[in-house]
Write an enzyme that holds these catalytic residues in place. Structure first.
Site, PDB file in Angstrom:
ATOM      1  N   ARG A  36      54.408  28.892  64.407  1.00 19.81           N
ATOM      2  CA  ARG A  36      53.575  27.951  63.647  1.00 19.81           C
ATOM      3  C   ARG A  36      54.395  26.807  63.066  1.00 19.81           C
ATOM      4  O   ARG A  36      53.889  25.686  62.947  1.00 19.81           O
ATOM      5  CB  ARG A  36      52.825  28.685  62.542  1.00 19.81           C
ATOM      6  CG  ARG A  36      51.699  29.500  63.137  1.00 19.81           C
ATOM      7  CD  ARG A  36      50.814  30.086  62.082  1.00 19.81           C
ATOM      8  NE  ARG A  36      49.603  30.615  62.682  1.00 19.81           N
ATOM      9  CZ  ARG A  36      48.847  31.557  62.139  1.00 19.81           C
ATOM     10  NH1 ARG A  36      49.185  32.078  60.977  1.00 19.81           N
ATOM     11  NH2 ARG A  36      47.764  31.964  62.743  1.00 19.81           N
ATOM     12  N   LYS A 204      32.409  43.308  66.800  1.00 18.00           N
ATOM     13  CA  LYS A 204      31.098  43.383  66.176  1.00 18.00           C
ATOM     14  C   LYS A 204      30.161  42.245  66.544  1.00 18.00           C
ATOM     15  O   LYS A 204      30.559  41.082  66.601  1.00 18.00           O
ATOM     16  CB  LYS A 204      31.265  43.408  64.654  1.00 18.00           C
ATOM     17  CG  LYS A 204      32.013  44.652  64.193  1.00 18.00           C
ATOM     18  CD  LYS A 204      31.750  45.008  62.751  1.00 18.00           C
ATOM     19  CE  LYS A 204      32.169  43.976  61.788  1.00 18.00           C
ATOM     20  NZ  LYS A 204      32.384  44.281  60.433  1.00 18.00           N
ATOM     21  N   GLY A 355      41.457  34.866  67.589  1.00 15.09           N
ATOM     22  CA  GLY A 355      42.813  35.347  67.345  1.00 15.09           C
ATOM     23  C   GLY A 355      43.224  36.487  68.256  1.00 15.09           C
ATOM     24  O   GLY A 355      44.288  36.454  68.871  1.00 15.09           O
ATOM     25  N   GLY A 378      39.855  31.938  63.135  1.00 18.59           N
ATOM     26  CA  GLY A 378      38.589  31.670  62.445  1.00 18.59           C
ATOM     27  C   GLY A 378      38.065  30.269  62.722  1.00 18.59           C
ATOM     28  O   GLY A 378      36.861  30.061  62.895  1.00 18.59           O
TER      29      GLY A 378
END
Ligand code: ADP
Ligand code: MG
Length: 398
Positions: A36, A204, A355, A378
């Site tokens: 990152r 989910k 992710g 996200g």
């Protein structure tokens, strides 16, 4: 309309606040993966070369602000000092770390900056107001700079002081990393060459309802795998044993099935197991023969063939969510096969958002085989939901 980018700003001699994503994994003060930091270098180096005074802000981990003991231990754990030290090794100009998020020492460090120097602030989440987009905090941080650049794609879906608050005050632009993400994701999600096929998986249904909804509107086909497939199977009246299922989402799955049966592609066989483990009895069962005491942990070979067929001829593919419990080798087969199938499509524009899906692809050696692998978990999910991301929406138009 397009957002301003860092090249549209006149940065020479200016104090430029850059929101970067330095949220790297750290254990006992040692950085485990500096990717990152490396990803932020193009924007940082550009600003340095143009003679800006570069002020870097990032969050690092989480900081609890309710229990004082927890606050202290979180701050100790999520100290930005090792990140600043690593950055200093990667750039060719001086980097000064200020162990503060506000106060006299910080203000002095900024006022003493020369052109092409870098100051790194302590973790933005040391401030309680950061996650609340506290106007007073935003105003204070904005007072340290002349311009604001957002280059933390992983944080643009959050309306915090360092992502949105400062940008509401100062002239602003996208950094190179965010610009690239927006361009690459838009090309797939907003402007896809057809046929456009989406593959969705993961744990989910409830995490992905908005993604399913949006892609059922925009894609030509939506393939469903992973843990969320079983809620759909149950909605079709099938036995799913002890597989993951969200009973309160069955009605919604029925609704999707009745509205978009021509677009939805569901798996037809599964690797089922007695327990959530690799060591227990497991085998391939078809959609009508999952035993009541077994759970589906991966898609089976017939499903892989079915998905390959559905992908054939696709010109745009968006993939979000693994096909099985890829963290265990036995149940990673479906995910790896789908990776292979997508990455070998001739002439297709292929994007991974999410992710875990990105991690699965990279860990299995597919990092160079997609047109784009998003760096924002996200944020890329919300992008695929068709949502406007607050940290991008706030940036000035050209
Ligand atoms: P992404 O981060 O790519 O958006 P998710 O976070 O939604 O993906 O889902 C990833 C998780 O889903 C993984 O931890 C994986 O183990 C889990 N998963 C996939 N298939 C199953 C399954 N059949 N049963 C239980 N968990 C599953
Ligand atoms: Mg995930």
């Amino acid at each position: 309309m397009a957002k301003k980018t860092v090249k549209d700003l006149n940065v020479s001699g200016k104090r430029v606040i850059v929101r970067v994503d330095f949220n790297v994994p750290i254990k006992d003060g040692v950085i485990k993966d500096d990717n990152r930091i490396v990803q932020a270098l193009p924007t940082i180096n550009y600003l340095v070369d143009e003679g800006a005074k570069v002020i870097l802000l990032s969050h690092l981990g989480k900081v609890d602000h309710k229990d004082p003991e927890k606050t202290a231990s979180d701050k100790k754990k999520n100290n930005m000092a090792p990140v600043a030290a690593r950055l200093a090794e990667l750039v060719k100009v001086p980097v000064k770390f200020v162990d503060e998020t506000r106060g006299a020492e910080l203000e002095k460090a900024v006022s003493e900056m020369k052109n092409s120097e870098i100051v790194v602030l302590q973790n933005t989440r040391y401030e309680k107001g950061e996650s609340k987009n506290d106007p007073e905090l935003s105003k204070y941080w904005a007072s340290l700079g002349d311009l604001f650049v957002t280059d933390a794609f992983g944080s643009v879906h959050r309306a915090h002081s360092s992502t949105v608050g400062i940008a509401e005050i100062l002239p602003s632009a996208l950094g190179f990393l965010v610009e690239k993400e927006v361009t690459m994701l838009s090309k797939a999600v907003h402007n896809p060459e057809r046929p456009f096929v989406a593959i969705l998986g993961g744990a989910k249904v409830s995490d992905k309802i908005n993604v399913i909804e949006n892609l059922l509107n925009t894609a030509d086909k939506v393939i469903i795998g992973g843990g969320m497939a079983y809620t759909f199977l149950k909605a079709q009246g099938k036995e799913i044993g002890t597989s993951l299922c969200e009973d309160d989402k069955i009605e919604m799955a029925k609704d999707f099935l009745s509205k978009a049966s021509d677009k939805l592609v569901l798996p037809v066989d599964f690797r089922v197991a007695k327990e959530f483990s690799e060591e227990c009895d497991n085998y391939i069962a078809d959609e009508n023969s999952i035993p009541s005491d077994y759970m589906g942990l991966d898609i089976g070979p017939k499903s892989v063939e079915l998905f390959k067929n559905a992908l054939q001829g696709a010109k745009t593919v968006v993939w979000n969510g693994p096909m099985g419990v890829f963290e265990m080798k036995t149940y990673a087969v479906g995910t790896i096969e789908v990776c292979k199938a997508i990455s070998s499509l001739p002439g297709a524009y292929t994007v991974i958002g999410g992710g875990d899906s990105a991690r699965a692809a990279i860990e299995n050696g597919f990092q160079d085989d997609f047109s784009h692998i998003s760096t924002g978990g996200g944020a890329s999910l919300e992008f695929m939901e068709g949502k406007e991301l607050p940290g991008i929406a706030v940036i000035q138009e050209k």
